[in-house]
Design a protein around this motif. Structure first.
Motif, PDB file in Angstrom:
ATOM      1  N   ASN B 166      27.179 -31.017  23.032  1.00  0.00           N
ATOM      2  CA  ASN B 166      26.675 -32.220  22.358  1.00  0.00           C
ATOM      3  C   ASN B 166      25.174 -32.291  22.608  1.00  0.00           C
ATOM      4  OD1 ASN B 166      29.264 -33.456  21.453  1.00  0.00           O
ATOM      5  ND2 ASN B 166      29.665 -33.382  23.658  1.00  0.00           N
ATOM      6  N   GLN B 168      21.349 -34.221  21.998  1.00  0.00           N
ATOM      7  CA  GLN B 168      20.695 -35.499  21.719  1.00  0.00           C
ATOM      8  C   GLN B 168      19.226 -35.262  21.402  1.00  0.00           C
ATOM      9  OE1 GLN B 168      20.135 -37.971  25.211  1.00  0.00           O
ATOM     10  NE2 GLN B 168      20.477 -39.851  24.036  1.00  0.00           N
ATOM     11  N   TYR B 169      18.733 -35.924  20.348  1.00  0.00           N
ATOM     12  CA  TYR B 169      17.291 -35.880  20.083  1.00  0.00           C
ATOM     13  C   TYR B 169      16.726 -37.258  20.366  1.00  0.00           C
ATOM     14  CZ  TYR B 169      17.385 -38.506  15.695  1.00  0.00           C
ATOM     15  OH  TYR B 169      17.507 -39.503  14.768  1.00  0.00           O
ATOM     16  N   PRO B 174      15.371 -36.323  13.141  1.00  0.00           N
ATOM     17  CA  PRO B 174      16.375 -35.293  13.494  1.00  0.00           C
ATOM     18  C   PRO B 174      16.077 -33.937  12.857  1.00  0.00           C
ATOM     19  CG  PRO B 174      17.250 -36.776  11.816  1.00  0.00           C
ATOM     20  CD  PRO B 174      15.904 -37.329  12.204  1.00  0.00           C
ATOM     21  N   ASP B 177      18.573 -30.245  12.122  1.00  0.00           N
ATOM     22  CA  ASP B 177      19.177 -29.401  13.152  1.00  0.00           C
ATOM     23  C   ASP B 177      20.702 -29.440  13.155  1.00  0.00           C
ATOM     24  OD1 ASP B 177      16.579 -28.849  13.748  1.00  0.00           O
ATOM     25  OD2 ASP B 177      16.649 -29.553  15.817  1.00  0.00           O
ATOM     26  N   ASP B 178      21.291 -30.619  12.936  1.00  0.00           N
ATOM     27  CA  ASP B 178      22.756 -30.694  12.890  1.00  0.00           C
ATOM     28  C   ASP B 178      23.292 -29.898  11.702  1.00  0.00           C
ATOM     29  OD1 ASP B 178      21.320 -32.627  11.447  1.00  0.00           O
ATOM     30  OD2 ASP B 178      23.060 -33.934  11.256  1.00  0.00           O
ATOM     31  N   CYS B 181      23.356 -26.241  12.453  1.00  0.00           N
ATOM     32  CA  CYS B 181      24.505 -25.891  13.300  1.00  0.00           C
ATOM     33  C   CYS B 181      25.791 -25.834  12.477  1.00  0.00           C
ATOM     34  CB  CYS B 181      24.652 -26.891  14.443  1.00  0.00           C
ATOM     35  SG  CYS B 181      23.287 -26.817  15.625  1.00  0.00           S
ATOM     36  N   GLU B 182      25.972 -26.822  11.585  1.00  0.00           N
ATOM     37  CA  GLU B 182      27.200 -26.882  10.780  1.00  0.00           C
ATOM     38  C   GLU B 182      27.251 -25.765   9.739  1.00  0.00           C
ATOM     39  OE1 GLU B 182      27.036 -30.868   9.262  1.00  0.00           O
ATOM     40  OE2 GLU B 182      27.313 -31.750  11.252  1.00  0.00           O
ATOM     41  N   VAL B 189      22.170 -24.062  21.081  1.00  0.00           N
ATOM     42  CA  VAL B 189      21.309 -25.227  21.264  1.00  0.00           C
ATOM     43  C   VAL B 189      20.566 -25.085  22.578  1.00  0.00           C
ATOM     44  CG1 VAL B 189      21.261 -27.734  21.544  1.00  0.00           C
ATOM     45  CG2 VAL B 189      22.915 -26.690  19.993  1.00  0.00           C
ATOM     46  N   LEU B 211      22.876 -36.084  18.051  1.00  0.00           N
ATOM     47  CA  LEU B 211      22.693 -35.421  16.757  1.00  0.00           C
ATOM     48  C   LEU B 211      23.678 -34.284  16.519  1.00  0.00           C
ATOM     49  CD1 LEU B 211      20.837 -35.077  14.233  1.00  0.00           C
ATOM     50  CD2 LEU B 211      19.437 -33.529  15.624  1.00  0.00           C
ATOM     51  N   VAL B 212      23.806 -33.420  17.507  1.00  0.00           N
ATOM     52  CA  VAL B 212      24.585 -32.196  17.352  1.00  0.00           C
ATOM     53  C   VAL B 212      25.928 -32.378  18.054  1.00  0.00           C
ATOM     54  CG1 VAL B 212      24.635 -29.749  17.919  1.00  0.00           C
ATOM     55  CG2 VAL B 212      22.479 -30.815  17.233  1.00  0.00           C
ATOM     56  N   LYS B 213      27.009 -32.010  17.346  1.00  0.00           N
ATOM     57  CA  LYS B 213      28.350 -32.188  17.925  1.00  0.00           C
ATOM     58  C   LYS B 213      28.879 -30.873  18.479  1.00  0.00           C
ATOM     59  CE  LYS B 213      28.003 -35.978  15.265  1.00  0.00           C
ATOM     60  NZ  LYS B 213      26.599 -36.295  14.950  1.00  0.00           N
TER      61      LYS B 213
END
Lengths: 251, 280
Positions: B166, B168-169, B174, B177-178, B181-182, B189, B211-213
């Motif tokens: 996970n 965080q920004y 943002p 970036d998410d 990744c997707e 990361v 931001l990123v899961k």
């Protein structure tokens, strides 16, 4: 203080000409690229277009005092572009008779003589929301017969591409250090709308790499005078350090 | 993971997406590790900054997919320019919004998404493979069918992350970036600091900053100053002096001093600090 042409600087006429681009735009985002368009946008918001939205150049929507009133990161900015609630004033390395703009590269794209920025968001902007241009140095290097790489879409290119390109396409004006140009001609070719006081029509023609259309009747008016209140705002409130005079040199 | 461990998962010929924007929050520690490796022949997908300039200068890029390359405070990226003017890689030049929709398409497992961008511009001329699509509804409009930008790997840098992936920004934007990744089969990361598992992101976390899961992340790297010399607000600003050095130094000289093949992040950081000392 008077507002006679003798005391108004060229940079200040440019500010007025840029500000006028946002007149009657309503609640849209004014995205000025360059210093003078930025002073112009703030002048417009302080005077005749109070509903305009401004950004800090990063991810925030800001009020006149610079304090945030909203969040606009890049991806939402791009949505605002396609939603049309925006009137950007972009720069141009090249600009042609029908308003095609180039910021990508000079020379043959496959092996450019000079690589510039790339097309950036010019293609999406020009077919989605009104786009004006700011050219601080009006010259034949910028105003060319044909641009090397169409980044921002001009009227002829939009027409050739069909209704999806023309539906929201509009290029209100081009402001330079010499003049204001628009596309208010039957074939949407560039027209000399006004010259800044102190500039002659011949001077503008000489600095343009293609033939410019003239207003009906052939008389080219002068860019309008700032009011006393506008001059005070520019000089004392918006740009007290006079940075505008560095982008367009006094004549 | 370490930056070098990430790079052992990358192969020559891959399509790599690099997060950040211009000279902002670029995963530079991962890019530096890439530069120390033998990985080459890459298709790089980026809102380009010095990541593109460095990889281009080092001859690692076969194809670049981008809308621009800039250092922000220095508008034109000198190494990208030189590489383009020498014709050392192929370019797929698209508009910023087309690029975004390409990532969205990839993240949504769609072959393309329609976009009102590109039509009428020379983006269509220089990308003869681009196709258009006609709306099946009453409007009948024609749009560009922006193909998915599916990535073999994504590299992004955020302010904080946990070990699960996970991210965080804490800055204002943002970027994308998410989405990078997707849109990727594997995403790595790097972060300024890995948060303590006991505390997580803390009780006062602002949830929309996460931001990123983790489901979209393969590996996490703790890389303090991992975005250097690009900005990573609010942890650090862009190192303008060093960026200027980068932009004005012939690449072989810059690489020899700051990015030797046997170096690592620690060596890079001491070389940077030594350079700053010299400037005083």
């Amino acid at each position: 203080m008077t507002t006679s042409a003798a005391v108004v600087s060229r940079a200040e006429y440019c500010v007025i000409a840029c500000a006028e681009a946002w007149r009657d735009n309503g609640e849209v985002l004014a995205s000025p690229m360059g210093l003078i368009p930025s002073v112009g946008a703030r002048l417009a918001k302080r005077t005749f277009s109070p509903e305009l939205m401004l950004t800090d150049g990063e991810a925030m929507l800001v009020g006149l005092d610079g304090s945030p009133e909203g969040w606009l990161p890049y991806r939402q900015h791009l949505a605002m572009v396609t939603g049309g609630d925006r009137h950007v004033m972009m720069g141009a390395s090249q600009l042609d008779r029908f308003g095609n703009q180039n910021i990508s590269c000079i020379g043959d794209w496959s092996r450019p003589d000079r690589q510039l920025l790339g097309v950036r968001g010019a293609p999406v902007n020009t077919v989605n929301n009104p786009v004006s241009y700011w050219v601080p140095k009006h010259s034949r290097r910028v105003f060319v017969e044909k641009v090397d790489m169409i980044s921002g879409v001009g009227y002829d290119s939009a027409a050739a591409a069909g209704p999806s390109a023309t539906r929201y396409h509009r290029l209100p004006r081009v402001v330079t250090n010499l003049a204001v140009l628009d596309f208010a001609t039957p074939d949407h070719s560039m027209r000399l709308a006004s010259v800044h006081p102190g500039v002659t029509v011949e001077e503008v023609r000489e600095a343009t790499g293609f033939a410019l259309a003239l207003p009906d009747g052939g008389e080219v008016p002068f860019t309008r005078e700032p009011t006393a209140a506008e001059l005070r705002l520019i000089r004392e409130v918006i740009d007290p350090k006079g940075t505008r005079e560095r982008e367009v040199r006094p004549v | 993971m370490s930056p070098d461990e990430v790079v052992t998962r990358l192969r020559s010929g891959m399509t790599i997406g690099i997060g950040g924007w211009g000279s902002r929050r670029k995963p530079m520690a991962l890019v530096r590790a890439l530069l120390r490796s033998d990985v080459t022949d890459l298709t790089v997908v980026s809102y380009g900054g010095p990541d593109v300039g460095m990889l281009a200068a080092a001859g690692r890029i076969r194809r670049l997919i981008a809308a621009f390359v800039t250092l922000d405070s220095i508008p034109l990226e000198p190494h990208f320019r030189a590489a383009r003017e020498q014709g050392t890689f192929e370019l797929t030049e698209v508009d910023e919004a087309m690029f975004m929709w390409g990532l969205h398409a990839a993240a949504n497992r769609l072959p393309f998404l329609p976009v009102r961008a590109g039509i009428g511009s020379d983006v269509m001329r220089v990308n003869p493979d681009l196709r258009t699509v006609t709306s099946p509804y009453e409007d009948g409009e024609t749009f560009v069918a922006m193909p998915a930008l599916r990535l073999d790997a994504a590299l992004v840098h955020v302010n904080r992350a946990d070990r699960a992936g996970n991210g965080q920004y804490l800055g204002p934007d943002p970027y994308f970036d998410d989405l990078f990744c997707e849109a990727a089969d594997a995403a790595y990361v790097s972060c300024e600091r890995i948060v303590d598992p006991a505390d997580g992101f803390g009780k006062d976390v602002v949830p929309q900053s996460l931001l990123v899961k983790r489901h979209a992340v393969t590996g996490v790297v703790e890389a303090p100053n991992g975005a250097h010399f690009t900005s990573c607000a609010p942890d650090h600003d862009r190192d303008e002096a060093f960026q200027k050095l980068y932009a004005t130094t012939p690449w072989p000289d810059f690489a020899a001093r700051f990015l030797p093949r046997d170096g690592d992040e620690e060596q890079y950081w001491s070389a940077v600090q030594a350079w700053h000392e010299e400037q005083k």
